[in-house]
Scaffold this motif. Structure first.
Motif, PDB file in Angstrom:
ATOM      1  N   PRO A  78      -0.938   1.243   0.076  1.00 51.06           N
ATOM      2  CA  PRO A  78      -2.389   1.060  -0.060  1.00 51.06           C
ATOM      3  C   PRO A  78      -2.822  -0.386   0.198  1.00 51.06           C
ATOM      4  O   PRO A  78      -2.067  -1.330  -0.051  1.00 51.06           O
ATOM      5  N   ASN A  79      -4.051  -0.540   0.671  1.00 51.79           N
ATOM      6  CA  ASN A  79      -4.650  -1.873   0.745  1.00 51.79           C
ATOM      7  C   ASN A  79      -5.482  -2.115  -0.514  1.00 51.79           C
ATOM      8  O   ASN A  79      -5.427  -1.334  -1.478  1.00 51.79           O
ATOM      9  N   GLU A  80      -6.260  -3.181  -0.520  1.00 55.98           N
ATOM     10  CA  GLU A  80      -7.036  -3.527  -1.713  1.00 55.98           C
ATOM     11  C   GLU A  80      -8.111  -2.492  -2.032  1.00 55.98           C
ATOM     12  O   GLU A  80      -8.606  -2.420  -3.166  1.00 55.98           O
ATOM     13  N   ASN A  81      -8.474  -1.669  -1.067  1.00 58.65           N
ATOM     14  CA  ASN A  81      -9.465  -0.607  -1.279  1.00 58.65           C
ATOM     15  C   ASN A  81      -8.823   0.752  -1.519  1.00 58.65           C
ATOM     16  O   ASN A  81      -9.498   1.778  -1.478  1.00 58.65           O
ATOM     17  N   ASN A  82      -7.517   0.745  -1.747  1.00 60.60           N
ATOM     18  CA  ASN A  82      -6.744   1.968  -1.977  1.00 60.60           C
ATOM     19  C   ASN A  82      -6.825   2.935  -0.796  1.00 60.60           C
ATOM     20  O   ASN A  82      -6.859   4.155  -0.970  1.00 60.60           O
ATOM     21  N   ARG A  83      -6.854   2.361   0.376  1.00 56.19           N
ATOM     22  CA  ARG A  83      -6.745   3.112   1.624  1.00 56.19           C
ATOM     23  C   ARG A  83      -5.485   2.637   2.341  1.00 56.19           C
ATOM     24  O   ARG A  83      -4.939   1.577   2.001  1.00 56.19           O
ATOM     25  N   PRO A  84      -4.978   3.399   3.318  1.00 58.84           N
ATOM     26  CA  PRO A  84      -3.735   2.992   3.975  1.00 58.84           C
ATOM     27  C   PRO A  84      -3.802   1.574   4.538  1.00 58.84           C
ATOM     28  O   PRO A  84      -4.759   1.194   5.218  1.00 58.84           O
ATOM     29  N   ASP A 140       3.684  -6.736  -3.003  1.00 57.17           N
ATOM     30  CA  ASP A 140       4.166  -6.301  -4.309  1.00 57.17           C
ATOM     31  C   ASP A 140       3.943  -4.813  -4.554  1.00 57.17           C
ATOM     32  O   ASP A 140       3.958  -4.362  -5.705  1.00 57.17           O
ATOM     33  N   THR A 141       3.719  -4.052  -3.502  1.00 54.95           N
ATOM     34  CA  THR A 141       3.468  -2.609  -3.658  1.00 54.95           C
ATOM     35  C   THR A 141       4.745  -1.892  -4.069  1.00 54.95           C
ATOM     36  O   THR A 141       5.808  -2.077  -3.470  1.00 54.95           O
ATOM     37  N   HIS A 142       4.638  -1.060  -5.097  1.00 61.01           N
ATOM     38  CA  HIS A 142       5.766  -0.299  -5.617  1.00 61.01           C
ATOM     39  C   HIS A 142       5.689   1.168  -5.202  1.00 61.01           C
ATOM     40  O   HIS A 142       4.649   1.654  -4.749  1.00 61.01           O
ATOM     41  N   LEU A 143       6.789   1.852  -5.411  1.00 55.81           N
ATOM     42  CA  LEU A 143       6.904   3.256  -5.012  1.00 55.81           C
ATOM     43  C   LEU A 143       5.817   4.133  -5.632  1.00 55.81           C
ATOM     44  O   LEU A 143       5.274   5.013  -4.958  1.00 55.81           O
ATOM     45  N   HIS A 144       5.478   3.897  -6.878  1.00 57.34           N
ATOM     46  CA  HIS A 144       4.511   4.776  -7.548  1.00 57.34           C
ATOM     47  C   HIS A 144       3.097   4.635  -6.972  1.00 57.34           C
ATOM     48  O   HIS A 144       2.227   5.463  -7.258  1.00 57.34           O
TER      49      HIS A 144
END
Length: 217
Positions: A78-84, A140-144
């Motif tokens: 996700p990006n900062e807007n919770n889009r791909p 810092d994006t994690h699997l969840h």
């Protein structure tokens, strides 16, 4: 790996009668091939549903190994807007821009000499540029946090068994909640080409968990 444990669990009431799965093959720089196919698929979807439509919106599960795992993470982070974070068209350019630095080539005589030495001393490439660029891109994006369910297999050298990172498993076992960059590096670490990759997760209840991952063997 305990073969009695499911890799994934889909609730029909949540997903309906049709469950969509995108499986992406491995193959190093050959990842540019599925990336082009996925770019075409996303462009066709956009003709129907608009320019903001993304592959992650249309698949219940996206799975990949080796370079396919990398594409999986790029499609679902996700990006900062919770889009791909990446559109499908960006992935082809990633391969074109960065693969020459991930797999640097010399003139033929030097290349053959390097290969002979590396056969005796270790992997052909050190993987440092790949590590750097994936950590830079995926942060810092994690699997969840993936935008749809993912399945990415690796092989743990210390445990001598397959370790599969999946959205289903991380819900039941937070110690599997690794950084996407670490998972990508681990699943891409093909023996003889790139070195096995050590990383850790830190679960408040279970403490530090260690992984020594490479491409499944």
């Amino acid at each position: 790996m305990d073969q009695t444990q499911p890799l994934f669990e889909i609730n029909p009431e949540e997903y309906g009668d049709l469950i969509t799965i995108l499986s992406i093959d491995g193959g190093g720089i050959r990842g540019i091939i599925p990336s082009i196919m996925i770019e075409f698929l996303e462009s066709e979807i956009q003709k129907l549903d608009g320019p903001e439509a993304r592959i992650a919106d249309y698949f219940d599960i996206i799975a990949g190994t080796s370079t396919g795992g990398l594409v999986t993470c790029m499609l679902t982070a996700p990006n900062e807007n919770n889009r791909p974070l990446f559109a499908a068209k960006d992935i082809k350019n990633f391969y074109l821009d960065h693969c020459p630095k991930i797999f640097p080539q010399h003139n033929r005589v030097i290349t053959e000499a390097i290969k002979m030495v590396k056969i005796l001393t270790g992997p052909e490439y050190d993987g440092q540029y790949l590590h750097k660029i994936l950590k830079e891109k995926l942060g810092d994006t994690h699997l969840h946090q993936t935008l749809t369910n993912v399945v990415i297999p690796t092989y743990d050298i210390k445990l001598r068994q397959t370790t599969i990172f999946s959205s289903y498993k991380v819900k039941k076992n937070p110690s599997m909640d690794a950084l996407l960059s670490d998972i990508c590096i681990g699943t891409s670490a093909a023996p003889t080409f790139l070195p096995a990759y050590y990383f850790e997760t830190n679960d408040p209840k279970m403490g530090v968990r260690e992984f020594m991952a490479c491409l499944e063997v």
